[in-house]
Design a protein around this motif. Sequence first.
Motif, PDB file in Angstrom:
ATOM      1  N   GLY A   1      41.237 -24.758 -54.861  1.00 42.44           N
ATOM      2  CA  GLY A   1      40.924 -25.925 -55.677  1.00 42.44           C
ATOM      3  C   GLY A   1      41.966 -27.021 -55.556  1.00 42.44           C
ATOM      4  N   GLY A   2      42.554 -27.393 -56.688  1.00 38.81           N
ATOM      5  CA  GLY A   2      43.527 -28.485 -56.711  1.00 38.81           C
ATOM      6  C   GLY A   2      44.946 -28.065 -56.421  1.00 38.81           C
ATOM      7  N   SER A   3      45.175 -26.818 -56.014  1.00 39.32           N
ATOM      8  CA  SER A   3      46.540 -26.341 -55.797  1.00 39.32           C
ATOM      9  C   SER A   3      47.247 -27.075 -54.670  1.00 39.32           C
ATOM     10  CB  SER A   3      46.548 -24.834 -55.499  1.00 39.32           C
ATOM     11  OG  SER A   3      46.140 -24.099 -56.630  1.00 39.32           O
ATOM     12  N   PHE A   4      46.486 -27.646 -53.733  1.00 40.94           N
ATOM     13  CA  PHE A   4      47.124 -28.368 -52.632  1.00 40.94           C
ATOM     14  C   PHE A   4      47.848 -29.615 -53.123  1.00 40.94           C
ATOM     15  CE2 PHE A   4      43.190 -30.616 -53.154  1.00 40.94           C
ATOM     16  CZ  PHE A   4      43.405 -31.907 -52.694  1.00 40.94           C
ATOM     17  N   GLN A   5      47.549 -30.051 -54.349  1.00 34.51           N
ATOM     18  CA  GLN A   5      48.261 -31.193 -54.919  1.00 34.51           C
ATOM     19  C   GLN A   5      49.713 -30.831 -55.243  1.00 34.51           C
ATOM     20  OE1 GLN A   5      47.033 -34.164 -55.155  1.00 34.51           O
ATOM     21  NE2 GLN A   5      44.833 -33.877 -54.982  1.00 34.51           N
ATOM     22  N   VAL A   6      49.974 -29.535 -55.385  1.00 35.06           N
ATOM     23  CA  VAL A   6      51.321 -29.055 -55.709  1.00 35.06           C
ATOM     24  C   VAL A   6      51.918 -28.279 -54.535  1.00 35.06           C
ATOM     25  CG1 VAL A   6      52.696 -27.650 -57.308  1.00 35.06           C
ATOM     26  CG2 VAL A   6      50.682 -28.907 -58.138  1.00 35.06           C
ATOM     27  N   PHE A   7      51.127 -27.352 -53.989  1.00 35.08           N
ATOM     28  CA  PHE A   7      51.547 -26.551 -52.837  1.00 35.08           C
ATOM     29  C   PHE A   7      50.824 -27.117 -51.614  1.00 35.08           C
ATOM     30  CE2 PHE A   7      51.431 -23.986 -56.686  1.00 35.08           C
ATOM     31  CZ  PHE A   7      52.724 -23.474 -56.741  1.00 35.08           C
ATOM     32  N   HIS A   8      51.471 -28.014 -50.898  1.00 33.99           N
ATOM     33  CA  HIS A   8      50.760 -28.806 -49.895  1.00 33.99           C
ATOM     34  C   HIS A   8      50.189 -27.965 -48.756  1.00 33.99           C
ATOM     35  CE1 HIS A   8      54.838 -28.652 -48.045  1.00 33.99           C
ATOM     36  NE2 HIS A   8      54.160 -28.622 -46.921  1.00 33.99           N
ATOM     37  N   GLY A   9      50.692 -26.754 -48.564  1.00 31.71           N
ATOM     38  CA  GLY A   9      50.155 -25.896 -47.515  1.00 31.71           C
ATOM     39  C   GLY A   9      48.874 -25.184 -47.907  1.00 31.71           C
ATOM     40  N   ALA A  10      48.516 -25.238 -49.176  1.00 42.95           N
ATOM     41  CA  ALA A  10      47.353 -24.482 -49.665  1.00 42.95           C
ATOM     42  C   ALA A  10      46.047 -25.206 -49.336  1.00 42.95           C
ATOM     43  CB  ALA A  10      47.480 -24.257 -51.171  1.00 42.95           C
ATOM     44  N   MET A  11      45.819 -25.392 -48.049  1.00 44.53           N
ATOM     45  CA  MET A  11      44.620 -26.090 -47.573  1.00 44.53           C
ATOM     46  C   MET A  11      43.613 -25.109 -46.967  1.00 44.53           C
ATOM     47  SD  MET A  11      45.318 -29.342 -48.127  1.00 44.53           S
ATOM     48  CE  MET A  11      44.452 -30.402 -46.986  1.00 44.53           C
ATOM     49  N   HIS A  12      43.844 -23.822 -47.134  1.00 45.16           N
ATOM     50  CA  HIS A  12      42.960 -22.833 -46.529  1.00 45.16           C
ATOM     51  C   HIS A  12      41.614 -22.802 -47.250  1.00 45.16           C
ATOM     52  CE1 HIS A  12      45.076 -20.925 -49.801  1.00 45.16           C
ATOM     53  NE2 HIS A  12      44.380 -19.807 -49.713  1.00 45.16           N
TER      54      HIS A  12
END
Length: 399
Positions: A41-52
């Motif tokens: 979900g929106g975790s890539f806004q904080v953990f930029h690598g979480a684009m999986h």
Amino acid sequence: MEKSKVFRDPIHNYIYVGDEVIWKLINTEAFQRLNNLRQLGGSFQVFHGAMHTRFGHSLGAYAIAKEMVERVEGLAEVLTEYERLVFYCSALLHDLGHGPFSHASELFLPLPHEKMSCRILSEDPEISEVLKEENPQLANDITAVLEKRSENPLISKLISSQIDVDRMDYLLRDSYYAGVPYGNYDCARIFRVMKIVDNTVVFKESGLYALEDFMLSRYHMHQQVYNNLKSKSFEILLYLSCQRFLYLANKGALPQERVYQKMQDFLMCNKIEPIAHFLAVDDHFFMTAQKLLAEEEDEVIKKIATNIVARRLPLIIQLANIAEYRYVQDLLKKLAKIGNKLYYYAYCECEIEQRLYDYNTKESIHILMKTGEIKPIAEQSTVIKAMQKELNEEKYNLY
């Protein structure tokens, strides 16, 4: 198939697909759509690598299922060849029903992703044809597994329980892509101590520490990644945008854009046919709609959509107590009742900290003692016993 297909995977190294029906399912449009849904979900806004994506996780769950059959003592013997296929298909297809940004879309969709997955199995013509071609009963049996009403409850537990193919993959995968160590656990050891006794999953007493490590990994990932307030604040922007969008669409206050019509059909997915209206929307479509909405005349939708596109996240205020929370909730209800635009600029939530280990007689992790007795893990582990303690702490957040 004559020759297995191979996926290179950062978590499982090689994922082999040898069953033709699995390969056909992977190549359906509904499954390929998972490539365009962010897993966290929106975790890539904080953990930029979480684009999986959900695609990678679904393949990973399938890989775990295959490894279970190959390595878990007693499992291959208690499953028929057809039941193995049901197990593999269930692992592969369990997340078909996710909307944009995965769990974030459950804030604004009327159906949970589990129910939508079951709808897709029966209503998507391509998926249902592949399953029917293999076995006319296959779609119904997979649905029964996902709904936990399978004739063989063992398969449902392997798909969804305290330790299942879903959690075993996403902890490792999410930890890797978020760039944090919290989700790492000894997967090989879990397989080694896992055993099937009387059609029930048990774990050998010697594996107690590996099980504690698994449960603590899940707890730490929830605390550090899954429940991160900054991540949630982005997801709340998505919710507020959808609320204002539906308000404007129902009033006829938006132009007759094809994108907007598809968006409206998607947000009412419990009332519409065919399922194609739901499957048409993914992360890319959703963000395209936000870019268009950022140019609309309505100042509210323009403001919210612009914030989504430009990553201007809401301010987060932790309210002191339930009295403040109720005061803000009442104020927001009054604003909504009189049609004040400020209603769309805030969101208030009560976050209840859940029990760290969900224990009941059906879902307990069972330990096979050296004496041959089978006991609940909480009786053998002081760590799990502490995690079983029910927490009542409530947090009140204003975005």
